[in-house]
Enzyme design. Structure first.
Site, PDB file in Angstrom:
ATOM      1  N   PHE A  57      10.870   5.918 -22.578  1.00 27.36           N
ATOM      2  CA  PHE A  57       9.903   5.719 -21.486  1.00 27.36           C
ATOM      3  C   PHE A  57       9.606   4.243 -21.264  1.00 27.36           C
ATOM      4  O   PHE A  57       9.087   3.864 -20.221  1.00 27.36           O
ATOM      5  CB  PHE A  57       8.606   6.487 -21.791  1.00 27.36           C
ATOM      6  N   LYS A  58       9.915   3.396 -22.244  1.00 25.77           N
ATOM      7  CA  LYS A  58       9.608   1.969 -22.097  1.00 25.77           C
ATOM      8  C   LYS A  58      10.307   1.358 -20.887  1.00 25.77           C
ATOM      9  O   LYS A  58       9.859   0.337 -20.368  1.00 25.77           O
ATOM     10  CB  LYS A  58      10.000   1.232 -23.372  1.00 25.77           C
ATOM     11  N   ASP A  59      11.407   1.980 -20.452  1.00 24.16           N
ATOM     12  CA  ASP A  59      12.102   1.460 -19.272  1.00 24.16           C
ATOM     13  C   ASP A  59      11.203   1.479 -18.030  1.00 24.16           C
ATOM     14  O   ASP A  59      11.364   0.638 -17.148  1.00 24.16           O
ATOM     15  CB  ASP A  59      13.353   2.286 -18.985  1.00 24.16           C
TER      16      ASP A  59
END
Ligand SMILES: *Cc1c(COP(=O)(O)O)cnc(C)c1O
Length: 462
Positions: A111-113
């Site tokens: 999810f960091k993207d």
């Protein structure tokens, strides 16, 4: 739109400066002075819109005059173009009343993207306009570093150094950091664990001479821009399940408290969120704190969900700031006590925290059992972080309120744990299938501030 520090002593900044600086100069974290509101009508109007349009409407007031409408819109378009799913954050149903938000379709499968891709775009645009250059240093338990390197590789105005704990990240995570060939990205394998990486990063920010000399910038989850980008999928998920007419709860696999804090901001903006459930692995300082009020570090025990192997949860400071009535001096005092091992949240502040947050934890065995069961009975291959979330969410289901568990990484990013639980080794998506053939490039470093600062200065044009 102004941002203030949680410790009350740093200058008040606008969005662009807040984003470019990361940590405040008094050691605190920036938060918005006031939280913009979305009315029920504003939220209803999000129904059926593409993710990018939801992102624009939710984030626009926070960004204010840092970018004009057209520029901001195209930065968002560019940020999410490389995602492998057109819905960006699709929902799948696990069970009656229980949904999974798949946040792992970005270029590094976590999810960091969502935040890092947007931050990369915003940094480039802002620095180009200023004719400026910065040195980004990040600490990672695996996923932040790969997302940052992917988002900033090849940009002209930025050098990126990522400190990761040597031997404590998964092979996919490591290779995503060590295989990009661009000269402006540097993977640093530190002798220590994630909290050491994070502590050295904080030391650099508090060493003003170095900070100013290299124009240090931070993209860890303490960067307000990252929290902001993560607010969006709380809106897109809740609206898909009937908000604003229906309330929705979220369970969030939590380490540094950045992702769940974004949910708290969504709630403060007016999104009808019932519960925000903090899900931790065996490194359960947050779960213990929400139960007892005692925030006490206990050493990190490496787990199969390494991105949550954290004892000092940086963004929790933002929640404490509100729970203490925005009293920066009180927060600064707690953080001093933390350096000596821990602190007790006051009874009043604990009650405030419990109005918004509840919690649970999953042991290693429970996590593996959940991966196996989700595969057998829900047809879903979960990464171990997402499995921690599903296990804790199941303990908080309420037939009247849909629950969304955030799936924070793709199962192929943590194939060993998934294989152990299910016998299936999930393959990487086709677009990155050659990851294991690409040559690696990294620098080993000792856990020493002076050595790290020298290494960084030697590598950048001063
Ligand atoms: C970073 C990360 C987390 C923890 O998120 P925080 O914002 O640090 O709480 C959970 N799962 C995965 C896969 C991650 O990469």
């Amino acid at each position: 739109m102004n941002y203030v520090s949680t410790r009350g002593k740093a200058p008040v900044l606008g969005f662009e400066e807040t984003m470019l600086s990361g940590l405040a100069r008094d050691g605190g974290l920036y938060v918005p002075e006031t939280v913009p509101q979305m009315s029920a009508g504003d939220i209803r109007a999000l129904h059926g819109l593409p993710y990018e349009e939801v992102a624009f409407r939710v984030m626009r007031p926070f960004v204010a005059d840092a970018f004009d409408d057209d520029t901001f819109g195209s930065l968002i378009e560019n940020a999410y173009r490389g995602f492998g799913h057109v819905a960006r954050a699709p929902l799948v149903q696990l069970a009656p009343g229980h949904f999974l938000a798949e946040l792992f379709h970005g270029p590094t499968l976590a999810f960091k993207d969502f935040a890092m891709q947007l931050i990369g775009q915003m940094f480039e645009e802002a620095l180009k306009r200023r004719g400026d250059r910065v040195t980004i240093v990040g600490a990672t338990s695996g996923d932040t570093g790969s997302a940052a390197i992917e988002a900033f590789r090849g940009l002209d105005a930025v050098d990126v150094f990522i400190l990761y704990p040597h031997g404590r990240v998964s092979e996919v995570q490591r290779r995503q950091m060590t295989t990009p060939v661009e000269e402006n990205v540097h993977a640093i394998a530190l002798d220590g664990h994630f909290d050491d990486c994070q502590a050295r990063l904080k030391d650099m920010f508090n060493h003003f001479e170095f900070r100013d000399e290299v124009r240090l910038a931070g993209v860890n989850s303490i960067n307000w821009g990252r929290v902001l980008a993560q607010v969006v999928y709380y809106f897109s998920s809740a609206v898909a399940l009937g908000a604003p007419e229906r309330s929705v709860s979220f369970t969030v696999p939590t380490g540094n408290f950045g992702d769940i804090f974004a949910g708290y901001i969504a709630k403060r903006m007016g999104l009808p969120i019932d519960k925000l459930v903090v899900a931790t692995n065996q490194n359960d300082i947050l779960d213990r704190c929400l139960r007892s009020g005692a925030y006490e570090t206990a050493g990190v025990a490496p787990s199969i969900s390494p991105s949550m192997d954290i004892q000092v949860s940086s963004n929790f400071e933002r929640a404490l700031f509100d729970a203490y009535g925005r009293d920066g001096a009180a927060v600064a005092q707690l953080m001093d006590e933390l350096k000596a091992g821990g602190f007790h949240v006051s009874q009043g502040a604990l009650e405030k925290l419990r109005e918004d947050f509840t919690s649970g934890c999953a042991s290693e065995e429970e996590t593996l059992a959940t991966i196996a069961r989700a595969h057998q009975t829900m047809g879903e291959l979960l990464c171990p972080h997402s499995a921690v979330g599903v296990k804790v969410a199941e303990e908080h289901l309420d037939p009247a309120v849909p629950m969304v568990t955030l799936a924070t990484a793709h199962p192929a990013k943590f194939p060993d744990a998934v294989e152990r639980a299910t016998g299936i080794r999930p393959p990487l998506p086709e677009r990155m299938a050659d990851l294991f053939e690409r040559p690696e490039r990294m620098t080993r470093a000792e856990n020493d501030l002076g050595a790290l600062e020298t290494l960084i200065k030697d590598r950048i044009p001063l």
